[in-house]
Enzyme design. Structure first.
Site, mmCIF file in Angstrom:
data_model
loop_
_atom_site.group_PDB
_atom_site.id
_atom_site.type_symbol
_atom_site.label_atom_id
_atom_site.label_comp_id
_atom_site.label_asym_id
_atom_site.label_seq_id
_atom_site.Cartn_x
_atom_site.Cartn_y
_atom_site.Cartn_z
ATOM 1 N N TYR A 37 15.016 -0.169 -18.442
ATOM 2 C CA TYR A 37 16.182 0.260 -17.664
ATOM 3 C C TYR A 37 16.187 -0.334 -16.252
ATOM 4 O O TYR A 37 16.344 0.383 -15.263
ATOM 5 C CB TYR A 37 16.247 1.785 -17.617
ATOM 6 C CG TYR A 37 16.485 2.373 -18.981
ATOM 7 C CD1 TYR A 37 17.780 2.516 -19.482
ATOM 8 C CD2 TYR A 37 15.425 2.760 -19.784
ATOM 9 C CE1 TYR A 37 18.007 3.035 -20.741
ATOM 10 C CE2 TYR A 37 15.638 3.279 -21.055
ATOM 11 C CZ TYR A 37 16.935 3.408 -21.527
ATOM 12 O OH TYR A 37 17.139 3.913 -22.784
ATOM 13 N N HIS A 89 21.561 9.306 -32.789
ATOM 14 C CA HIS A 89 20.988 7.982 -32.533
ATOM 15 C C HIS A 89 20.058 7.609 -33.677
ATOM 16 O O HIS A 89 19.339 8.442 -34.221
ATOM 17 C CB HIS A 89 20.210 8.014 -31.217
ATOM 18 C CG HIS A 89 19.737 6.677 -30.747
ATOM 19 N ND1 HIS A 89 18.668 6.008 -31.315
ATOM 20 C CD2 HIS A 89 20.181 5.881 -29.738
ATOM 21 C CE1 HIS A 89 18.481 4.863 -30.688
ATOM 22 N NE2 HIS A 89 19.398 4.760 -29.729
ATOM 23 N N HIS A 126 25.494 2.142 -27.929
ATOM 24 C CA HIS A 126 24.455 1.430 -27.188
ATOM 25 C C HIS A 126 24.515 -0.031 -27.622
ATOM 26 O O HIS A 126 24.293 -0.326 -28.808
ATOM 27 C CB HIS A 126 23.058 1.966 -27.523
ATOM 28 C CG HIS A 126 22.805 3.360 -27.058
ATOM 29 N ND1 HIS A 126 21.610 4.004 -27.309
ATOM 30 C CD2 HIS A 126 23.566 4.229 -26.345
ATOM 31 C CE1 HIS A 126 21.649 5.220 -26.786
ATOM 32 N NE2 HIS A 126 22.823 5.375 -26.194
ATOM 33 N N CYS A 152 23.758 2.295 -32.172
ATOM 34 C CA CYS A 152 22.815 1.513 -31.362
ATOM 35 C C CYS A 152 22.542 0.205 -32.088
ATOM 36 O O CYS A 152 21.831 0.183 -33.102
ATOM 37 C CB CYS A 152 21.520 2.286 -31.134
ATOM 38 S SG CYS A 152 20.325 1.356 -30.126
ATOM 39 N N ASP A 193 22.493 -1.072 -23.324
ATOM 40 C CA ASP A 193 21.219 -0.424 -23.603
ATOM 41 C C ASP A 193 20.077 -1.360 -23.232
ATOM 42 O O ASP A 193 20.097 -2.553 -23.550
ATOM 43 C CB ASP A 193 21.139 -0.061 -25.085
ATOM 44 C CG ASP A 193 20.049 0.937 -25.382
ATOM 45 O OD1 ASP A 193 19.531 1.558 -24.440
ATOM 46 O OD2 ASP A 193 19.706 1.093 -26.559
ATOM 47 N N HIS A 194 19.099 -0.775 -22.572
ATOM 48 C CA HIS A 194 17.903 -1.501 -22.138
ATOM 49 C C HIS A 194 18.304 -2.746 -21.365
ATOM 50 O O HIS A 194 19.398 -2.861 -20.843
ATOM 51 C CB HIS A 194 17.012 -1.829 -23.331
ATOM 52 C CG HIS A 194 16.494 -0.583 -24.013
ATOM 53 N ND1 HIS A 194 15.680 -0.621 -25.118
ATOM 54 C CD2 HIS A 194 16.684 0.736 -23.746
ATOM 55 C CE1 HIS A 194 15.387 0.611 -25.506
ATOM 56 N NE2 HIS A 194 15.997 1.452 -24.679
#
Length: 398
Positions: free
Chosen positions: A371, A233, A298, A271, A354-355
């Site tokens: 999250y 990542h 992500h 990501c 993601d998020h």
């Protein structure tokens, strides 16, 4: 792509069943309660599998196997920790895991100054404010010579902001920046953070890059034998923090890592949010360049205040922000088709939204920052819509 969902275990306020209802078919999880440096126990791995299956899904990706500061600095018990990392890979493989994500960020993992910043329409999002961060570094943490790492105008603005900063904001900055890896129990007091920074004395960018290569040289052969794809990542945010180097912030950083240990098992967690905080990272091009080494994705988006590096930014809605998400997904679907045509068993790339912004009833649930249930559900629905359209036999381009 295989649509997955990050789950932090039984403590998570968002359940596996919630993830299934949101449209996920797999879970991304880790054993955050196992102390850093220890081998993951077989019974704990099996227990996590059982917890996920009880909710109707399967454990697809490990994010993350711990990465100790000893390994990053090659001090203390680093050799034993690498050996324990290797054994953990073997045990995960025996349990059916085929994808393991990790990061190599020194001391701090993803870093935000505000975990619930209010957006233009009242949603709550994570934000990195460069001036707040400088104020923390210079005036709250009081890192020696910290002001020299910032332009004069920024150091002066940070001093003005700190002078007007209420005690509650000062305390919140310390908590947010020193929070540690999401889902873990780790976190730093100011004194502990300063001590961790001192442990990197003499470690510059080139040395940290070499330490990563040394680590990969040891673990990638084990991953190959175990049938596991490792995926690194990127730095978040993608620039140096607190005087420490960062080494997975740009396209060329990844190119260096991948060429130094040239194995398909040595791969990338793409990501789009982390890399997207830099204007000079072309995410659709990066997705194409490293397509055959991307093992996990992500998908999220950020809006930058400026195009300078570093800069302030916030985590926008998944289809807003600076990254062309349609182009990224198109590149990933093209790679999946190439793998399928080549007969590769791992042709389907796991992806997670993601998020996510806290919207609607998310604010009452108290989930892990970044999250939430509904915000990620919205993001996953939007991303699935793009994928379905691009791959439709009558209308799609893939």
């Amino acid at each position: 792509m295989r649509h997955t969902w990050r789950w932090f275990g039984p403590v998570d306020r968002v359940t596996v069943q919630d993830a299934a209802q949101a449209g996920a078919v797999g879970i991304v999880s880790a054993l955050h309660h196992i102390p850093t440096g220890d081998v993951w126990p077989v019974d704990e791995i099996q227990k996590r599998h059982a917890e996920i299956k009880a909710g109707g899904l399967y454990w697809d990706v490990v994010e993350s196997v711990w990465m100790s500061e000893d390994i990053k600095t090659q001090t203390g018990n680093w050799k034993q920790h690498i050996s324990n990392w290797q054994e953990t890979l073997r045990r995960l493989s025996a349990s059916g895991i085929r994808t393991v994500c990790y990061n190599f960020m020194p001391v701090l993992d993803w870093t935000r100054t505000d975990l619930r910043w209010e957006t233009r329409h009242g949603a709550r999002a994570m934000r990195f404010d460069l001036t707040d961060f400088a104020a923390f570094d210079i005036h709250i943490l009081k890192r020696p010579n910290a002001a020299a790492d910032y332009p004069d105008w920024l150091a002066e603005e940070a001093a003005r902001r700190f002078a007007d900063m209420p005690d509650a904001k000062i305390a919140a900055l310390g908590r947010n920046i020193g929070a540690g890896l999401p889902g873990s129990a780790d976190g730093y007091t100011l004194d502990q953070l300063l001590e961790k920074l001192r442990s990197y004395h003499g470690i510059d960018r080139a040395r940290l890059q070499q330490n990563l290569i040394d680590f990969l040289s040891e673990v990638v052969p084990v991953a190959e034998e175990a049938g596991i794809n490792l995926c690194a990542h990127g730095d978040d945010p993608p620039w140096p923090l607190l005087g420490l180097p960062r080494i997975l912030s740009t396209e060329e950083d990844y190119a260096h890592m991948l060429s130094a240990v040239d194995s398909r098992a040595n791969g990338v967690t793409l990501c789009t949010g982390s890399l997207g905080a830099r204007q000079d990272n072309d995410l659709p091009f990066i997705a194409k360049r490293f397509a055959d080494r991307i093992h996990f994705v992500h998908l999220r988006n950020v809006t930058r205040d400026t195009d300078t590096v570093p800069c302030s930014f916030f985590e926008d809605e998944h289809l807003e922000g600076g990254t062309d998400m349609v182009a990224v997904i198109a590149a990933l679907l093209a790679e999946e088709k190439r793998r399928l045509d080549a007969g590769l068993s791992d042709h389907q790339i796991p992806m997670r939204p993601d998020h996510g912004q806290e919207i609607l009833d998310d604010v009452t649930r108290g989930a892990q920052p970044g999250y939430p249930a509904i915000g990620r559900l919205k993001g996953l629905a939007e991303l699935r819509g793009i994928e379905r359209t691009l791959s439709h036999p009558n209308y799609g381009i893939i």
